[in-house]
Design an enzyme around this catalytic site. Structure first.
Site, PDB file in Angstrom:
ATOM      1  N   ASP A  13       0.840  -1.187   0.000  1.00 35.75           N
ATOM      2  CA  ASP A  13       0.000   0.000   0.000  1.00 35.75           C
ATOM      3  C   ASP A  13       0.879   1.243   0.000  1.00 35.75           C
ATOM      4  OD1 ASP A  13      -2.619  -0.867  -0.141  1.00 35.75           O
ATOM      5  OD2 ASP A  13      -2.674  -1.358   1.983  1.00 35.75           O
ATOM      6  N   PHE A  71     -16.541  14.967   4.574  1.00 39.80           N
ATOM      7  CA  PHE A  71     -16.141  14.230   3.373  1.00 39.80           C
ATOM      8  C   PHE A  71     -16.840  12.878   3.358  1.00 39.80           C
ATOM      9  CE2 PHE A  71     -13.525  11.048   1.302  1.00 39.80           C
ATOM     10  CZ  PHE A  71     -13.251  11.639   0.076  1.00 39.80           C
ATOM     11  N   MET A  88     -15.848  15.091  -1.585  1.00 40.93           N
ATOM     12  CA  MET A  88     -15.548  16.486  -1.276  1.00 40.93           C
ATOM     13  C   MET A  88     -16.145  16.815   0.094  1.00 40.93           C
ATOM     14  SD  MET A  88     -18.128  18.522  -3.852  1.00 40.93           S
ATOM     15  CE  MET A  88     -19.904  18.210  -3.847  1.00 40.93           C
ATOM     16  N   SER A  89     -15.657  17.911   0.675  1.00 42.74           N
ATOM     17  CA  SER A  89     -16.168  18.396   1.949  1.00 42.74           C
ATOM     18  C   SER A  89     -16.233  19.912   1.882  1.00 42.74           C
ATOM     19  CB  SER A  89     -15.263  17.942   3.098  1.00 42.74           C
ATOM     20  OG  SER A  89     -13.957  18.493   2.944  1.00 42.74           O
ATOM     21  N   ASP A 147      -5.213  -4.630   6.593  1.00 44.47           N
ATOM     22  CA  ASP A 147      -5.745  -4.488   7.944  1.00 44.47           C
ATOM     23  C   ASP A 147      -7.270  -4.477   7.994  1.00 44.47           C
ATOM     24  OD1 ASP A 147      -6.213  -2.076   6.776  1.00 44.47           O
ATOM     25  OD2 ASP A 147      -5.111  -0.874   8.233  1.00 44.47           O
TER      26      ASP A 147
END
Length: 696
Positions: A310, A380, A386-387, A526
């Site tokens: 990752d 968000f 988007m926020s 995880d």
């Protein structure tokens, strides 16, 4: 709790326990699991019978007695090597057991608390844990958030946050809640908790031989059978040769000599150390705070040639930071910074906080009284990407500020009958090519500009990937970023390939494709959505902070939850394979040298001329004193070399990031040639000591 990483190689307690276990392992049911040492044990038993028969017959042979003694020592030293490796694991298990107490649990039944013993908890029970409580069993937090002390498991004193939802909900029995309160759903049955499995693993109670180890045992057993057939045929050959030489048949090879010859020629060195090497591999991983559910997983790590990593937290530091404000045409940078900060005041993400800080540091724009603006913050979400914030100006007008992905902001502006400038698209593309993450900011139907968020590649990670490349391992970066951003970061980090905008299904598909091409794949994860890929990968490293599903799917668990640990796991697996290869090479080369010690010694009686010249004595290139001293010296060396190599078997050979061909060449050069030279020197020195002390 004592930090497992600082445990010494040998302690008095471990050595005493290993000595006792060495005698317990003389049990034939245990000894037969190691065919080579089992043959040595049978030989020691047969020579013991010969010695006892001689004593009862009234003619004690000191030579036969010493051969017998050192054969038993050979078996005990091999048992000691395995026992010392197991003893280190048992010492760690004892340390872990101390962390388990007879914990009480507050079980919730129909929303009412009842106090029960932790061992009475069953899978699916709900437990309430407040500050100061020891978590009674493995589980997932289903309600609340708390700070948890996991030092009993990880050895790390810093507390960690566990909360409901997401990938940081898993808790482990035996850890302690430091603050706040959580409700936990038990995910394991009594006796099958993570700590129980951990103790069983470090004690090697469940260690099964790996495929490579089984293959090597078969090879060693094959060599043993070949040498056994050779030794069985030697009395007939000597009987003929003695008759041809005019020598009495009484000088034929005795049973103790034949057994000594067999023991010295079969690969007893690697046979005695093989189990210790496998156990110590799991031990070295544990000292890195990684639990391997099987030795097979460690070997697979050593053979892995594709790593899926990752981006966030592994290749980059994980927190993207705002570094610049790039205004649109007709907009001042101050206006952009002000709008960006206002939209980020309630954003608790590292990115949001960095935007607030950057606006404050560059333009001295400070937080404002949001209640006066009647502000309503928009969080968000994965759907909107988007926020922002909705607020009212003094004249009563409502304004909307949004920041987010380019496509989302473009849709927002166009839905408000606005225009999205081409110049902003060019800025976004330019930042993406640099590996940055652009956030576009808009107010109502007007684009204000772009926030430059930068992923910081971890220092030294490019060198680590270069080392992996030398070993023939391909690295693949996985990220949810767009292809341009992913390509730029991949180039900066030095990975071989990347997957952009990757979904869990994409990860699973990529793993299967690589495996279908004959590669062994390792990956980390995880979350519950990582579980299928972790289960599919040859090496699945699950984070301890992750979900129970991820931990059960992987074949390794990182107690530190450090994504870069996968690289260390691969290095440990490589070291195990390198150690086994090195000691196998040494053992086989070692047998060659012992051949030149014993065979010439027992053949010097043959074909002696009338002048007393023994033509076969020319083969005695080591110039050993007598046949008896040569045989005894070789048997003594054969036993002592096992003890001498125990530290190397436990610590492993020095890891080097080199190719398999290079490893083979070094093994032949160092342990092959060294395996021939060292016995020559050792046997000669022992022979001199044997003669000096009149042992024969």
């Amino acid at each position: 709790m004592e930090n497992r990483n600082t445990t010494r190689l040998f302690t008095g307690e471990i050595v005493v326990r290993a000595i006792k276990d060495s005698f317990f392992k003389l049990n034939p049911a245990i000894l037969v699991k190691n065919p080579v040492i089992f043959i040595v044990g049978i030989g020691a038993l047969m020579t013991s019978v010969v010695v006892l028969s001689d004593i009862f017959a009234g003619h004690f042979s000191a030579f036969n007695f010493q051969i017998t003694l050192w054969l038993w020592f050979t078996v005990l030293f091999a048992n000691f090597a395995e026992a010392i490796a197991e003893g280190r694991g048992k010492a760690q298990a004892d340390s872990l057991r101390k962390s388990r107490t007879e914990t009480k649990a507050r079980r919730l039944v129909h929303n009412k608390e009842e106090l029960v013993v932790a061992t009475d908890l069953k899978k699916g029970d709900l437990v309430l844990c407040a500050a100061g409580d020891v978590i009674p069993a493995d589980g997932d937090v289903i309600e609340g958030i708390a700070s948890v002390d996991e030092s009993a498991i990880t050895g790390e004193s810093a507390p960690v946050i566990r909360e409901s939802g997401g990938d940081r909900c898993a808790v482990t029995g035996g850890t302690k809640v430091i603050s706040d309160q959580v409700t936990i759903k038990v995910t394991s049955e009594p006796g099958n908790t993570f700590l129980d499995r951990m103790i069983a693993l470090v004690e090697s109670a469940k260690r099964q031989k790996t495929p490579n180890e089984i293959a090597l045992i078969i090879l060693l057993s094959g060599l043993t059978i070949i040498f056994l057939l050779v030794v069985v045929c030697m009395p007939a050959y000597f009987s003929y040769s003695l008759k041809a030489s005019g020598i009495s048949a009484d000088h034929n090879l005795t049973l103790p000599v034949l057994i000594a010859l067999l023991v010295c020629l079969i690969p007893t060195t690697i046979g005695g150390l093989l189990s210790a090497i496998g156990i110590s591999g799991m031990d070295r991983l544990l000292r890195k705070n990684v639990i391997a559910t099987s030795g097979k997983a460690i070997e697979a790590a050593g053979d892995t040639d594709v790593l899926l990593l990752d981006k966030t937290g592994t290749i980059t530091l994980g927190n993207r930071m705002a570094t610049d404000f790039i205004p649109a045409e007709g907009v001042t940078v101050e206006e952009l910074a002000d709008a960006a900060q206002l939209s980020s005041l309630s954003d608790e993400t590292p990115e949001g906080r960095s935007i607030v800080v950057l606006a404050k540091e560059k333009f001295n724009i400070r937080g404002r009284e949001v209640h006066q603006l009647q502000a309503s913050f928009i969080p968000f979400s994965a759907q909107t990407r988007m926020s922002g914030v909705d607020f009212k100006t003094p004249d009563g007008k409502t304004h909307q500020i949004r920041k987010g992905a380019t496509d989302s902001i473009r849709s927002f502006v166009q839905n408000n009958n606005g225009f999205f400038p081409q110049t902003i698209l060019e800025v976004v593309s330019g930042l993406a090519r640099l590996g940055a993450t652009p956030l576009v900011v808009a107010e109502d139907n007007k684009v204000l500009g772009v926030i430059h968020l930068k992923d910081i590649v971890k220092g030294g990670i490019k060198q680590r990937f270069a080392e992996l490349r030398k070993m023939g391992i391909k690295t693949v970066m996985i990220t949810g970023d767009n292809a341009l951003t992913a390509a730029a970061i991949a180039a900066e980090a030095g990975v071989d390939d990347f997957m952009a905008e990757a979904t869990p299904e994409d990860k699973l598909r990529r793993i299967r494709e690589e495996q279908a091409s004959g590669h062994l794949v390792g990956m980390i994860g995880d979350g519950t959505n990582d579980a299928p890929a972790l289960a599919q990968a040859d090496v699945g490293l699950a984070m301890n902070t992750g979900t129970q599903a991820a931990r059960e799917a992987g074949n390794m668990v990182d107690l530190d939850s450090n994504p870069t640990k996968l690289i260390e796991v691969v290095e440990t697996g490589k070291q195990l394979l390198m150690t086994r290869g090195a000691l196998t090479t040494f053992s086989i080369a070692n047998d060659v040298a012992k051949y030149f010690a014993i065979i010439p010694a027992i053949a010097t009686l043959l074909y002696v001329t009338s002048s007393g010249i023994a033509p076969l004595s020319v083969l005695n290139i080591m110039k050993l004193a007598t046949p008896e001293s040569a045989i005894l010296s070789a048997v003594i060396f054969n036993a002592l070399i096992i003890i001498a190599l125990i530290p190397l078997a436990l610590k492993g050979v020095k890891y080097r990031p080199i190719s398999a061909n290079r490893v083979l060449a070094l093994n032949i050069l160092i342990y092959g040639i060294g395996g021939v030279i060292i016995p020559f020197i050792g046997i000669k020195l022992i022979d001199m000591f044997v003669v000096f002390t009149h042992m024969v």
